[in-house]
Design a protein around this motif. Structure first.
Motif, PDB file in Angstrom:
ATOM      1  N   UNK A 168       0.820  -1.203   0.000  1.00 44.44           N
ATOM      2  CA  UNK A 168       0.000   0.000   0.000  1.00 44.44           C
ATOM      3  C   UNK A 168       0.864   1.268   0.000  1.00 44.44           C
ATOM      4  N   UNK A 169       1.910   1.284   0.797  1.00 44.78           N
ATOM      5  CA  UNK A 169       2.752   2.480   0.887  1.00 44.78           C
ATOM      6  C   UNK A 169       3.546   2.734  -0.391  1.00 44.78           C
ATOM      7  N   UNK A 170       3.636   1.742  -1.258  1.00 42.97           N
ATOM      8  CA  UNK A 170       4.322   1.921  -2.536  1.00 42.97           C
ATOM      9  C   UNK A 170       3.433   2.579  -3.588  1.00 42.97           C
ATOM     10  N   UNK A 171       2.141   2.753  -3.282  1.00 45.61           N
ATOM     11  CA  UNK A 171       1.189   3.333  -4.231  1.00 45.61           C
ATOM     12  C   UNK A 171       1.209   4.861  -4.183  1.00 45.61           C
ATOM     13  N   UNK A 172       0.763   5.461  -5.276  1.00 45.81           N
ATOM     14  CA  UNK A 172       0.517   6.901  -5.298  1.00 45.81           C
ATOM     15  C   UNK A 172      -0.959   7.203  -5.022  1.00 45.81           C
ATOM     16  N   UNK A 173      -1.829   6.275  -5.425  1.00 47.48           N
ATOM     17  CA  UNK A 173      -3.277   6.430  -5.258  1.00 47.48           C
ATOM     18  C   UNK A 173      -3.864   5.107  -4.765  1.00 47.48           C
ATOM     19  N   UNK A 174      -4.727   5.181  -3.777  1.00 48.17           N
ATOM     20  CA  UNK A 174      -5.557   4.040  -3.386  1.00 48.17           C
ATOM     21  C   UNK A 174      -6.993   4.405  -3.747  1.00 48.17           C
ATOM     22  N   UNK A 175      -7.592   3.622  -4.636  1.00 47.26           N
ATOM     23  CA  UNK A 175      -8.917   3.899  -5.197  1.00 47.26           C
ATOM     24  C   UNK A 175      -9.874   2.834  -4.672  1.00 47.26           C
ATOM     25  N   UNK A 176     -10.816   3.232  -3.827  1.00 41.00           N
ATOM     26  CA  UNK A 176     -11.720   2.284  -3.165  1.00 41.00           C
ATOM     27  C   UNK A 176     -13.064   2.234  -3.894  1.00 41.00           C
ATOM     28  N   UNK A 177     -13.495   1.046  -4.227  1.00 42.94           N
ATOM     29  CA  UNK A 177     -14.740   0.873  -4.956  1.00 42.94           C
ATOM     30  C   UNK A 177     -15.970   0.919  -4.068  1.00 42.94           C
TER      31      UNK A 177
END
Length: 235
Positions: free
Chosen positions: A83-92
């Protein structure tokens, strides 16, 4: 580079809109030339079709790196690093109460708090927008009712689909008026509100008339509803 904690509340996106305006806006808001965007389909029970729809929408862009994280069929061992490697977390979208329960069982709630503080852009539609608040006007148990179980990254309450489902607006106004929910925000289908460090900093819309609304109790004790000025995307 230091990034400011940011949350975007989506009133649409790849799963229902006839255009890519809101999703493109989210990718641009991340401020990265090729942002890594991870889809969390937890609220839908990790529905395969929803995951496929996400990849079909984002992989074709060529200027982002899409991935997804399943918890019902979990394959990622180190959730924190992923998760920390992401730029965006997109929750459905889907069931907000179920989403929160599953996240907590896997410890993802704490990881998302850390990601938020680190500047990973958090966003989502419907349940994926409600989850960031202290409370929400949620249909997790049938018709929409107050749900006081959010992550609390943003204060107050949220109502999604404000102009898209007939029962949402009158029900949310009544809940805030009766103090069953604290003051908060209501997002129309087609609009997106961006909160930076907990403050509203931008509102955009893909269609005229759709926006974000501030709903609170006024000095006279009655509920007040204030539509925010929204920028038209693609104009």
């Amino acid at each position: 580079m230091t990034r400011t904690p940011t949350i975007a509340l989506l009133g649409g996106g790849f799963s229902g809109d006839p255009d890519t305006l809101l999703d493109d806006f989210v990718l641009e808001t991340a401020g990265r030339p090729r942002p890594k965007v991870c889809f969390l389909p937890t609220a839908s029970g990790d529905a395969p079709g929803y995951i496929e729809g996400f990849h079909a929408a984002f992989a074709g862009r060529g200027w982002c790196e899409p991935s997804h994280l399943e918890l019902f069929r979990r394959t990622v061992t180190d959730l924190r690093s992923f998760v920390l490697a992401q730029d965006i977390v997109y929750v459905g979208g889907g069931n907000t109460a179920n989403l929160l329960a599953v996240w907590r069982v896997h410890g993802l709630d704490a990881i998302l708090r850390e990601a938020y503080a680190a500047g990973v852009l958090l966003c989502g539609i419907s349940a994926g927008a409600c989850c960031w608040f202290e409370t929400a006007f949620s249909d997790s148990f049938g018709p929409p009712v107050p749900l006081a179980d959010g992550l609390g990254l943003l204060p107050g309450s949220l109502c999604p689909h404000y102009d898209g489902e007939p029962e949402r607006r009158p029900g949310y106004l009544a809940a805030v008026n009766d103090r069953a929910l604290p003051a908060g925000w209501a997002v129309d289908d087609g609009a997106t509100g961006v909160f930076t460090d907990g403050r509203l900093t931008d509102v955009v819309t893909r269609r005229p008339g759709a926006t974000l609304h501030r709903v609170s109790v006024g000095r006279d004790g009655s509920v007040e509803e204030v539509a925010q000025t929204a920028r038209q995307l693609g104009a």
